[in-house]
Design an enzyme around this catalytic site. Structure first.
Site, PDB file in Angstrom:
ATOM      1  N   ASP A  73      11.449 -54.830  65.507  1.00  0.00           N
ATOM      2  CA  ASP A  73      10.535 -55.056  64.419  1.00  0.00           C
ATOM      3  C   ASP A  73       9.622 -56.163  64.203  1.00  0.00           C
ATOM      4  O   ASP A  73       9.803 -57.040  65.152  1.00  0.00           O
ATOM      5  CB  ASP A  73      11.506 -55.022  62.883  1.00  0.00           C
ATOM      6  CG  ASP A  73      12.530 -55.885  63.104  1.00  0.00           C
ATOM      7  OD1 ASP A  73      12.564 -56.776  63.953  1.00  0.00           O
ATOM      8  OD2 ASP A  73      13.748 -55.686  62.499  1.00  0.00           O
ATOM      9  N   ASN A 138      22.910 -56.004  53.654  1.00  0.00           N
ATOM     10  CA  ASN A 138      22.935 -54.337  52.919  1.00  0.00           C
ATOM     11  C   ASN A 138      23.112 -53.504  54.090  1.00  0.00           C
ATOM     12  O   ASN A 138      22.697 -52.193  53.952  1.00  0.00           O
ATOM     13  CB  ASN A 138      21.632 -54.186  52.170  1.00  0.00           C
ATOM     14  CG  ASN A 138      20.472 -54.348  53.021  1.00  0.00           C
ATOM     15  OD1 ASN A 138      20.499 -54.419  54.257  1.00  0.00           O
ATOM     16  ND2 ASN A 138      19.313 -54.240  52.386  1.00  0.00           N
ATOM     17  N   HIS A 140      21.500 -53.161  56.926  1.00  0.00           N
ATOM     18  CA  HIS A 140      20.147 -52.757  57.640  1.00  0.00           C
ATOM     19  C   HIS A 140      20.238 -52.817  59.154  1.00  0.00           C
ATOM     20  O   HIS A 140      21.116 -53.756  59.179  1.00  0.00           O
ATOM     21  CB  HIS A 140      18.788 -52.984  57.179  1.00  0.00           C
ATOM     22  CG  HIS A 140      18.418 -54.429  57.153  1.00  0.00           C
ATOM     23  ND1 HIS A 140      18.243 -55.188  56.027  1.00  0.00           N
ATOM     24  CD2 HIS A 140      18.460 -55.368  58.361  1.00  0.00           C
ATOM     25  CE1 HIS A 140      17.718 -56.611  56.347  1.00  0.00           C
ATOM     26  NE2 HIS A 140      18.278 -56.629  57.851  1.00  0.00           N
ATOM     27  N   GLU A 145      15.963 -50.147  55.812  1.00  0.00           N
ATOM     28  CA  GLU A 145      16.716 -50.509  54.846  1.00  0.00           C
ATOM     29  C   GLU A 145      17.502 -49.201  54.206  1.00  0.00           C
ATOM     30  O   GLU A 145      17.192 -48.097  54.944  1.00  0.00           O
ATOM     31  CB  GLU A 145      15.716 -50.880  53.552  1.00  0.00           C
ATOM     32  CG  GLU A 145      14.956 -51.957  54.038  1.00  0.00           C
ATOM     33  CD  GLU A 145      15.848 -53.435  53.632  1.00  0.00           C
ATOM     34  OE1 GLU A 145      16.873 -53.350  54.069  1.00  0.00           O
ATOM     35  OE2 GLU A 145      15.085 -54.303  53.504  1.00  0.00           O
TER      36      GLU A 145
HETATM   37  C1  GLP Z   1      16.463 -59.313  59.795  1.00  0.00           C
HETATM   38  C2  GLP Z   1      16.243 -58.663  60.992  1.00  0.00           C
HETATM   39  C3  GLP Z   1      17.430 -57.799  61.386  1.00  0.00           C
HETATM   40  C4  GLP Z   1      18.573 -58.775  61.405  1.00  0.00           C
HETATM   41  C5  GLP Z   1      18.752 -59.207  60.072  1.00  0.00           C
HETATM   42  C6  GLP Z   1      20.000 -60.257  59.998  1.00  0.00           C
HETATM   43  O1  GLP Z   1      16.415 -58.686  58.658  1.00  0.00           O
HETATM   44  N1  GLP Z   1      15.313 -57.676  60.735  1.00  0.00           N
HETATM   45  O2  GLP Z   1      17.134 -57.276  62.631  1.00  0.00           O
HETATM   46  O3  GLP Z   1      19.803 -58.103  61.749  1.00  0.00           O
HETATM   47  O4  GLP Z   1      17.703 -60.113  59.620  1.00  0.00           O
HETATM   48  O5  GLP Z   1      19.860 -61.618  60.487  1.00  0.00           O
HETATM   49  P1  GLP Z   1      20.744 -62.701  60.691  1.00  0.00           P
HETATM   50  O6  GLP Z   1      21.464 -62.376  61.886  1.00  0.00           O
HETATM   51  O7  GLP Z   1      19.947 -64.048  60.715  1.00  0.00           O
HETATM   52  O8  GLP Z   1      21.836 -62.783  59.634  1.00  0.00           O
END
Ligand code: GLP
Length: 243
Positions: A73, A138, A140, A145
């Site tokens: 993404d 959440n 995702h 989402e």
């Molecule tokens: C973002 C990314 C996700 C990731 C999430 C959690 O929203 N788009 O791909 O898994 O953050 O991030 P973290 O690993 O920093 O908790």
């Protein structure tokens, strides 16, 4: 992904580690094994959870220059060189140390329709052998989402308040957090032959519990992984505390 595949349930392989450094080492072993077994295309993720894995990769002797990478993404509206873009993240954490043959990340400034088409073509041309994932609080995955249809491909996603809240720590103010992102769809994520998901900390415990033990529902995007036959979940004790 057919309706039949959506109904089939598999056990997820869960590895509980002491800390994210150990998690990074475990994930690295799995990546090494996949590369040695001929994986050509790695699906890569951003966020803090994959960083220990990228540290292991960058400090390794392994050459990745024959591999293709496809990221999940990118924020809409951020130029590649923005400090918080996922282009910058990947360069800083991995690509500057370990060049790949080709790297693909959605273009945050791209025209919506053309960018979606381009990215779907990339995913079709280079089927993902191994997909690395984090998970949102959440549940995702990528930026899919809750409520995103499982069968959706690349699309522009409106970020939820929970995601904006979780990601604002990287920006000066909450207003600076982009409101939309381009994301690979869930259908493409689960098309990967092998998946490794990493999550650390108490704030992920609920999402991890729902993903593994809850019903398979679009309200819990990561629950789709129960339908995949080769998923390894790497979590610390805090993230595993509600299992
Ligand atoms: C973002 C990314 C996700 C990731 C999430 C959690 O929203 N788009 O791909 O898994 O953050 O991030 P973290 O690993 O920093 O908790």
């Amino acid at each position: 992904m057919s309706d039949k595949q959506l109904q089939e349930k598999h056990d997820l392989n869960v590895i509980i580690v002491d800390d994210k450094e150990e998690g990074g080492r475990k994930a690295f072993e799995l990546v090494e094994e996949a590369v040695q077994n001929g994986a050509q295309v790695l699906g890569l993720a951003t966020g803090s959870s994959p960083v220990p894995l990228y540290n292991e990769m960058k400090n390794s002797e392994t050459d990745y220059s024959h591999l293709i990478s496809i990221n999940l993404d990118e924020y809409v509206g951020l130029p590649e060189d923005h400090p918080q873009s996922y282009h910058t993240f990947m360069y800083e954490h991995l690509f500057q140390y370990k060049p790949f043959k080709k790297t693909f990340i959605p273009n945050g400034l791209g025209d919506e329709e053309e960018e979606i088409k381009r990215y779907n073509r990339v995913i079709e041309e280079y089927p993902i052998d191994l997909q690395i994932l984090g998970i949102g609080t959440n549940a995702h995955i990528g930026f899919n989402e809750p409520g995103t249809p499982f069968l959706q491909e690349t699309h522009m996603e409106k970020l939820t308040d929970a995601t904006i809240e979780a990601n604002k720590r990287y920006f000066e103010t909450e207003e600076d957090v982009p409101k939309y992102a381009f994301s690979m769809g869930i259908k493409s994520i689960v098309s990967a032959k092998k998946i490794i998901l990493m999550a650390y900390g108490e704030q992920k415990a609920e999402a991890i519990s729902k993903m593994i033990n809850g019903p398979i529902t679009e309200e819990v995007p990561a629950s789709i992984l129960q339908t995949h036959d080769d998923v390894t979940i790497i979590v610390d004790k805090a993230a595993a505390s509600k299992l």
